[in-house]
Design an enzyme around this catalytic site. Structure first.
Site, PDB file in Angstrom:
ATOM      1  N   LYS A 143       4.105  -4.667  -5.928  1.00  0.00           N
ATOM      2  CA  LYS A 143       3.060  -5.688  -6.429  1.00  0.00           C
ATOM      3  C   LYS A 143       3.310  -6.757  -7.430  1.00  0.00           C
ATOM      4  CE  LYS A 143      -1.791  -5.165  -7.502  1.00  0.00           C
ATOM      5  NZ  LYS A 143      -2.188  -6.095  -6.125  1.00  0.00           N
ATOM      6  N   ASP A 171       3.202  -7.924  -2.793  1.00  0.00           N
ATOM      7  CA  ASP A 171       1.446  -8.484  -2.637  1.00  0.00           C
ATOM      8  C   ASP A 171       1.148  -9.342  -3.891  1.00  0.00           C
ATOM      9  OD1 ASP A 171      -1.485  -6.558  -1.688  1.00  0.00           O
ATOM     10  OD2 ASP A 171      -1.064  -8.686  -2.310  1.00  0.00           O
ATOM     11  N   GLU A 200       2.016 -10.830   0.987  1.00  0.00           N
ATOM     12  CA  GLU A 200       0.613 -10.682   1.185  1.00  0.00           C
ATOM     13  C   GLU A 200      -0.046 -11.703   0.383  1.00  0.00           C
ATOM     14  OE1 GLU A 200      -1.547  -6.830   1.065  1.00  0.00           O
ATOM     15  OE2 GLU A 200       0.441  -5.845   1.615  1.00  0.00           O
ATOM     16  N   ASP A 223      -4.282 -11.004   4.058  1.00  0.00           N
ATOM     17  CA  ASP A 223      -4.765  -9.380   3.893  1.00  0.00           C
ATOM     18  C   ASP A 223      -6.333  -9.762   3.547  1.00  0.00           C
ATOM     19  OD1 ASP A 223      -4.485  -6.591   1.182  1.00  0.00           O
ATOM     20  OD2 ASP A 223      -5.956  -7.035   2.984  1.00  0.00           O
ATOM     21  N   LYS A 245      -7.361  -3.147   6.462  1.00  0.00           N
ATOM     22  CA  LYS A 245      -7.903  -2.309   5.626  1.00  0.00           C
ATOM     23  C   LYS A 245      -9.306  -1.874   6.163  1.00  0.00           C
ATOM     24  CE  LYS A 245      -5.821  -3.178   1.001  1.00  0.00           C
ATOM     25  NZ  LYS A 245      -4.660  -3.875   1.698  1.00  0.00           N
TER      26      LYS A 245
HETATM   27  O1  LIG Z   1      -1.094  -1.680   1.505  1.00  0.00           O
HETATM   28  C1  LIG Z   1      -0.488  -0.770   0.707  1.00  0.00           C
HETATM   29  O2  LIG Z   1       0.779  -0.485   1.055  1.00  0.00           O
HETATM   30  C2  LIG Z   1      -1.260   0.248  -0.177  1.00  0.00           C
HETATM   31  C3  LIG Z   1      -2.707  -0.495  -0.608  1.00  0.00           C
HETATM   32  C4  LIG Z   1      -2.585  -1.549  -1.356  1.00  0.00           C
HETATM   33  O3  LIG Z   1      -1.508  -2.153  -1.757  1.00  0.00           O
HETATM   34  C5  LIG Z   1      -3.833  -2.266  -1.847  1.00  0.00           C
HETATM   35  C6  LIG Z   1      -4.914  -1.609  -1.796  1.00  0.00           C
HETATM   36  C7  LIG Z   1      -6.364  -1.901  -2.263  1.00  0.00           C
HETATM   37  C8  LIG Z   1      -6.246  -3.043  -3.064  1.00  0.00           C
HETATM   38  C9  LIG Z   1      -5.060  -3.646  -3.467  1.00  0.00           C
HETATM   39  O4  LIG Z   1      -4.619  -2.933  -4.644  1.00  0.00           O
HETATM   40  C10 LIG Z   1      -3.760  -3.356  -2.698  1.00  0.00           C
HETATM   41  C11 LIG Z   1      -3.505  -4.723  -1.550  1.00  0.00           C
HETATM   42  O5  LIG Z   1      -4.199  -5.930  -1.942  1.00  0.00           O
HETATM   43  O6  LIG Z   1      -3.044  -4.705  -0.504  1.00  0.00           O
HETATM   44 MG   LIG Z   2      -2.778  -6.733  -0.248  1.00  0.00          MG
END
Ligand SMILES: O=C(O)CCC(=O)C1=CC=C[C@@H](O)[C@@H]1C(=O)O
Ligand SMILES: [Mg+2]
Length: 333
Positions: A143, A171, A200, A223, A245
């Site tokens: 992140k 991300d 992302e 995303d 997601k």
């Molecule tokens: O995508 C992944 O590897 C794990 C999930 C993840 O990074 C996320 C899940 C939910 C919200 C955010 O924190 C983040 C994202 O934005 O992708």
């Molecule tokens: Mg993301």
């Protein structure tokens, strides 16, 4: 003959889990358990605070209404698809329906891109066991955008220089202005940029993110954009992937449609967690193995919680909360 039960859960989170500037102390959601002709099907409905439009009370009301109709003979797949404005409900009901009809394969792969927090020693220890994607790339996720972008650039470069086998997904959750994004890239040497599989949502707007990809040669992925009205999946210079997601997106059918569109456009489709429980994460792992077998899914979020729920994630040492410990909030007559 049909039976349905809706359970509510509340799992304690590890300290310090923050989403969109909101501390997440517990992960709250619903489980639906369906029974028909000696078959059972489960689904998880867990709107994610700060990301989902719907909240848990709205989801619970919709689930109870849908199951009342299911008990009167309505098709669950049709009901699930009707909840386009309540993606968590659409996804959970469609999973329960797919399990009931043996459509969701049982095959579960635990490979997923580790979410790491920048400590190269932590990542180094896991590098050997990192899954490789279809291109043989050992992939992890970091992140960025929480602190100064220059620091992110230096940290990412350090990780990539320390671990020559490593490829990183980053991300930024749209946190960078073009100036901050440029500040990040300026501290990642060009020869390392190809080992960033994608970032992302680097910038606030899609146009700024496209410019970032064009100016820096660093690939990006959509995303949050995927879930915005009017988004269309299409091949674009610099765009490598879409992140799906399901809890934030909708029914299994909707997810399959997006995956097919991504593959047709030459994009990677990555199944990603919305911080579901171990039950939901194991279903996402099955979906990823089934529909996106060449992409390493982003499911490394179980350790954000202090317990598993009903179904274990293989090899997780977290304690399991059994269904008998859950509150029943609705049950068919
Ligand atoms: O995508 C992944 O590897 C794990 C999930 C993840 O990074 C996320 C899940 C939910 C919200 C955010 O924190 C983040 C994202 O934005 O992708
Ligand atoms: Mg993301």
């Amino acid at each position: 003959m049909r039976r349905a039960t809706v359970y509510r859960y509340s799992l304690p989170m590890e300290a310090g889990v923050v989403l969109r500037n909101q501390r997440l102390k517990t992960r709250d959601g619903l489980l639906v358990s369906l029974w028909q002709d000696d078959k059972t099907g489960w689904g998880e409905i867990a709107p994610l605070p700060g990301f989902s439009q719907e909240d848990l009370p709205q989801a619970q009301e919709a689930v109870q209404h849908a199951l009342s109709q299911w008990m009167q003979g309505a098709s669950l797949a049709a009901l699930a698809s009707a909840f386009s404005t309540l993606p968590s409900v659409a996804f959970g009901l469609s999973c329960a329906d797919a399990e009931l009809r043996d459509e969701l394969p049982q095959v579960l792969s635990t490979r997923c891109a580790p979410l790491c927090h920048g400590d190269p020693n932590e990542l180094y220890a896991r590098l050997g066991g990192l899954p490789a994607d279809a291109h043989g790339r050992k992939v992890a996720k970091v992140k960025v955008g929480l602190y100064e972008s220059v620091g992110d650039g230096l940290n990412v470069s350090m990780l990539l220089e320390a671990l020559p086998d490593l490829h990183l997904r980053l991300d930024a959750n749209r946190s960078w202005s073009p100036v901050k994004a440029e500040g990040f890239a300026r501290h990642v040497p060009p020869e390392l940029r190809s080992r960033i599989t994608f970032i992302e949502e680097p910038c606030l707007t899609r146009e700024q993110s496209r410019d970032f990809a064009r100016l820096t040669g660093i690939a990006i992925a959509w995303d949050e954009s995927v879930r915005e009205a009017g988004f269309t999946v299409q091949a674009e210079p610099g765009v490598a992937a879409i992140i799906i997601k399901p809890t934030l997106t909708g029914s299994l059918m909707r997810c399959r449609q997006l995956i097919a569109q991504a593959h047709a456009a030459g994009l990677e489709a990555v199944i990603s967690s919305s911080i579901e429980s171990s039950l939901g994460l194991t279903q996402l792992a099955r979906i990823a193995q089934w529909l996106t077998p060449d992409a390493v899914p982003g499911l490394d979020t179980l350790d954000l919680m202090q317990a598993q729920l009903v179904r274990r994630w293989p090899d997780s040492p977290l304690p399991l909360t059994d269904v008998s410990a859950l509150e029943i909030v609705w049950q068919s007559q």
